[in-house]
Write a protein that holds these residues in place. Structure first.
Motif, PDB file in Angstrom:
ATOM      1  N   LYS A  15       0.835  -1.207   0.000  1.00 43.80           N
ATOM      2  CA  LYS A  15       0.000   0.000   0.000  1.00 43.80           C
ATOM      3  C   LYS A  15       0.870   1.258   0.000  1.00 43.80           C
ATOM      4  CE  LYS A  15      -3.809  -2.160  -0.144  1.00 43.80           C
ATOM      5  NZ  LYS A  15      -4.538  -2.199  -1.402  1.00 43.80           N
ATOM      6  N   GLU A  16       1.957   1.217   0.738  1.00 45.10           N
ATOM      7  CA  GLU A  16       2.883   2.351   0.798  1.00 45.10           C
ATOM      8  C   GLU A  16       3.517   2.579  -0.577  1.00 45.10           C
ATOM      9  OE1 GLU A  16       4.639   5.220   3.550  1.00 45.10           O
ATOM     10  OE2 GLU A  16       3.003   3.811   3.772  1.00 45.10           O
ATOM     11  N   GLN A  17       3.853   1.484  -1.239  1.00 48.29           N
ATOM     12  CA  GLN A  17       4.443   1.595  -2.573  1.00 48.29           C
ATOM     13  C   GLN A  17       3.446   2.180  -3.570  1.00 48.29           C
ATOM     14  OE1 GLN A  17       5.932  -2.088  -4.161  1.00 48.29           O
ATOM     15  NE2 GLN A  17       7.131  -1.067  -5.721  1.00 48.29           N
ATOM     16  N   GLU A  18       2.202   1.740  -3.491  1.00 45.38           N
ATOM     17  CA  GLU A  18       1.158   2.289  -4.365  1.00 45.38           C
ATOM     18  C   GLU A  18       0.979   3.792  -4.122  1.00 45.38           C
ATOM     19  OE1 GLU A  18      -2.405  -0.014  -3.748  1.00 45.38           O
ATOM     20  OE2 GLU A  18      -1.437  -1.864  -4.419  1.00 45.38           O
ATOM     21  N   ALA A  19       0.996   4.193  -2.870  1.00 50.96           N
ATOM     22  CA  ALA A  19       0.859   5.616  -2.532  1.00 50.96           C
ATOM     23  C   ALA A  19       2.051   6.417  -3.059  1.00 50.96           C
ATOM     24  CB  ALA A  19       0.716   5.781  -1.021  1.00 50.96           C
ATOM     25  N   LYS A  21       3.838   5.753  -5.691  1.00 54.37           N
ATOM     26  CA  LYS A  21       3.695   5.895  -7.141  1.00 54.37           C
ATOM     27  C   LYS A  21       2.733   7.020  -7.497  1.00 54.37           C
ATOM     28  CE  LYS A  21       4.789   1.128  -8.365  1.00 54.37           C
ATOM     29  NZ  LYS A  21       4.258  -0.152  -8.879  1.00 54.37           N
ATOM     30  N   LYS A  22       1.800   7.310  -6.596  1.00 55.93           N
ATOM     31  CA  LYS A  22       0.824   8.385  -6.815  1.00 55.93           C
ATOM     32  C   LYS A  22       1.289   9.701  -6.186  1.00 55.93           C
ATOM     33  CE  LYS A  22      -2.987   5.096  -6.810  1.00 55.93           C
ATOM     34  NZ  LYS A  22      -4.160   4.611  -6.070  1.00 55.93           N
ATOM     35  N   CYS A  23       2.560   9.734  -5.767  1.00 60.00           N
ATOM     36  CA  CYS A  23       3.162  10.922  -5.146  1.00 60.00           C
ATOM     37  C   CYS A  23       2.424  11.341  -3.875  1.00 60.00           C
ATOM     38  CB  CYS A  23       3.211  12.078  -6.143  1.00 60.00           C
ATOM     39  SG  CYS A  23       4.223  11.717  -7.591  1.00 60.00           S
ATOM     40  N   GLN A  24       1.936  10.372  -3.119  1.00 57.58           N
ATOM     41  CA  GLN A  24       1.219  10.643  -1.879  1.00 57.58           C
ATOM     42  C   GLN A  24       2.065  10.340  -0.648  1.00 57.58           C
ATOM     43  OE1 GLN A  24      -2.139   8.061  -2.519  1.00 57.58           O
ATOM     44  NE2 GLN A  24      -3.317   9.641  -3.570  1.00 57.58           N
ATOM     45  N   VAL A  25       3.363  10.112  -0.847  1.00 56.08           N
ATOM     46  CA  VAL A  25       4.254   9.764   0.258  1.00 56.08           C
ATOM     47  C   VAL A  25       5.386  10.785   0.311  1.00 56.08           C
ATOM     48  CG1 VAL A  25       5.865   8.022   1.114  1.00 56.08           C
ATOM     49  CG2 VAL A  25       3.713   7.307   0.082  1.00 56.08           C
ATOM     50  N   ASN A  26       5.679  11.245   1.505  1.00 53.05           N
ATOM     51  CA  ASN A  26       6.785  12.179   1.700  1.00 53.05           C
ATOM     52  C   ASN A  26       8.086  11.373   1.809  1.00 53.05           C
ATOM     53  OD1 ASN A  26       8.656  14.045   2.569  1.00 53.05           O
ATOM     54  ND2 ASN A  26       7.333  14.933   4.127  1.00 53.05           N
ATOM     55  N   PRO A  27       9.038  11.589   0.887  1.00 52.10           N
ATOM     56  CA  PRO A  27      10.299  10.849   0.939  1.00 52.10           C
ATOM     57  C   PRO A  27      11.042  11.014   2.271  1.00 52.10           C
ATOM     58  CG  PRO A  27      10.100  11.999  -1.153  1.00 52.10           C
ATOM     59  CD  PRO A  27       8.965  12.461  -0.281  1.00 52.10           C
ATOM     60  N   ALA A  28      10.884  12.147   2.923  1.00 54.78           N
ATOM     61  CA  ALA A  28      11.547  12.372   4.212  1.00 54.78           C
ATOM     62  C   ALA A  28      11.004  11.410   5.270  1.00 54.78           C
ATOM     63  CB  ALA A  28      11.359  13.809   4.668  1.00 54.78           C
ATOM     64  N   ASP A  29       9.708  11.126   5.216  1.00 55.14           N
ATOM     65  CA  ASP A  29       9.118  10.167   6.159  1.00 55.14           C
ATOM     66  C   ASP A  29       9.676   8.765   5.927  1.00 55.14           C
ATOM     67  OD1 ASP A  29       7.585  12.176   7.277  1.00 55.14           O
ATOM     68  OD2 ASP A  29       5.789  11.683   6.095  1.00 55.14           O
ATOM     69  N   ILE A  30       9.830   8.401   4.672  1.00 57.77           N
ATOM     70  CA  ILE A  30      10.386   7.084   4.345  1.00 57.77           C
ATOM     71  C   ILE A  30      11.838   7.015   4.793  1.00 57.77           C
ATOM     72  CG2 ILE A  30      10.885   5.448   2.479  1.00 57.77           C
ATOM     73  CD1 ILE A  30       7.873   5.892   3.100  1.00 57.77           C
ATOM     74  N   GLU A  31      12.578   8.108   4.613  1.00 61.77           N
ATOM     75  CA  GLU A  31      13.981   8.138   5.042  1.00 61.77           C
ATOM     76  C   GLU A  31      14.082   7.938   6.558  1.00 61.77           C
ATOM     77  OE1 GLU A  31      17.984   8.116   4.847  1.00 61.77           O
ATOM     78  OE2 GLU A  31      16.593   8.087   3.159  1.00 61.77           O
ATOM     79  N   LYS A  32      13.172   8.530   7.314  1.00 57.19           N
ATOM     80  CA  LYS A  32      13.149   8.334   8.773  1.00 57.19           C
ATOM     81  C   LYS A  32      12.913   6.860   9.107  1.00 57.19           C
ATOM     82  CE  LYS A  32      11.306  12.905   9.905  1.00 57.19           C
ATOM     83  NZ  LYS A  32      10.124  13.624  10.398  1.00 57.19           N
ATOM     84  N   GLN A  33      11.971   6.237   8.394  1.00 52.81           N
ATOM     85  CA  GLN A  33      11.692   4.815   8.629  1.00 52.81           C
ATOM     86  C   GLN A  33      12.913   3.960   8.304  1.00 52.81           C
ATOM     87  OE1 GLN A  33       8.207   3.836   6.326  1.00 52.81           O
ATOM     88  NE2 GLN A  33       6.863   5.130   7.554  1.00 52.81           N
ATOM     89  N   ILE A  34      13.594   4.294   7.215  1.00 54.51           N
ATOM     90  CA  ILE A  34      14.796   3.554   6.820  1.00 54.51           C
ATOM     91  C   ILE A  34      15.863   3.660   7.907  1.00 54.51           C
ATOM     92  CG2 ILE A  34      16.732   3.545   5.207  1.00 54.51           C
ATOM     93  CD1 ILE A  34      14.662   4.292   2.997  1.00 54.51           C
ATOM     94  N   LYS A  35      16.090   4.860   8.423  1.00 54.68           N
ATOM     95  CA  LYS A  35      17.108   5.055   9.459  1.00 54.68           C
ATOM     96  C   LYS A  35      16.772   4.259  10.725  1.00 54.68           C
ATOM     97  CE  LYS A  35      18.795   9.583   8.038  1.00 54.68           C
ATOM     98  NZ  LYS A  35      20.159   9.313   7.697  1.00 54.68           N
TER      99      LYS A  35
END
Length: 75
Positions: A15-19, A21-35
């Motif tokens: 679901k996160e990946q689908e979002a 692709k629709k530009c509905q996810v903030n890359p900074a939030d994903i970077e925080k999750q990755i860290k």
């Protein structure tokens, strides 16, 4: 239970990946999750390595004990 959690996580990531692709996810939030996950993974690896070293130590000692005990059988 572990299989259920794995499937649930895969569903959430899908679901996160689908979002994304629709530009509905903030890359900074994903970077925080990755860290956060990288830090947890590093701690887990360190703990595993420490415990693995302890198992190695015990196995070495047991092998030596077995070798000494085996000498008694030949007498």
């Amino acid at each position: 239970m572990v299989d259920f959690l794995k499937k649930a996580m895969d569903w959430v990531l899908e679901k996160e990946q689908e979002a994304a692709k629709k530009c509905q996810v903030n890359p900074a939030d994903i970077e925080k999750q990755i860290k956060i996950l990288e830090e947890k993974r590093a701690k887990f690896r360190k703990k595993f390595e420490d415990e693995d070293m302890e198992f190695g130590h015990v196995l070495s000692r047991l092998s030596l004990i077995k070798a000494n005990a085996s000498k008694c059988e030949t007498k």
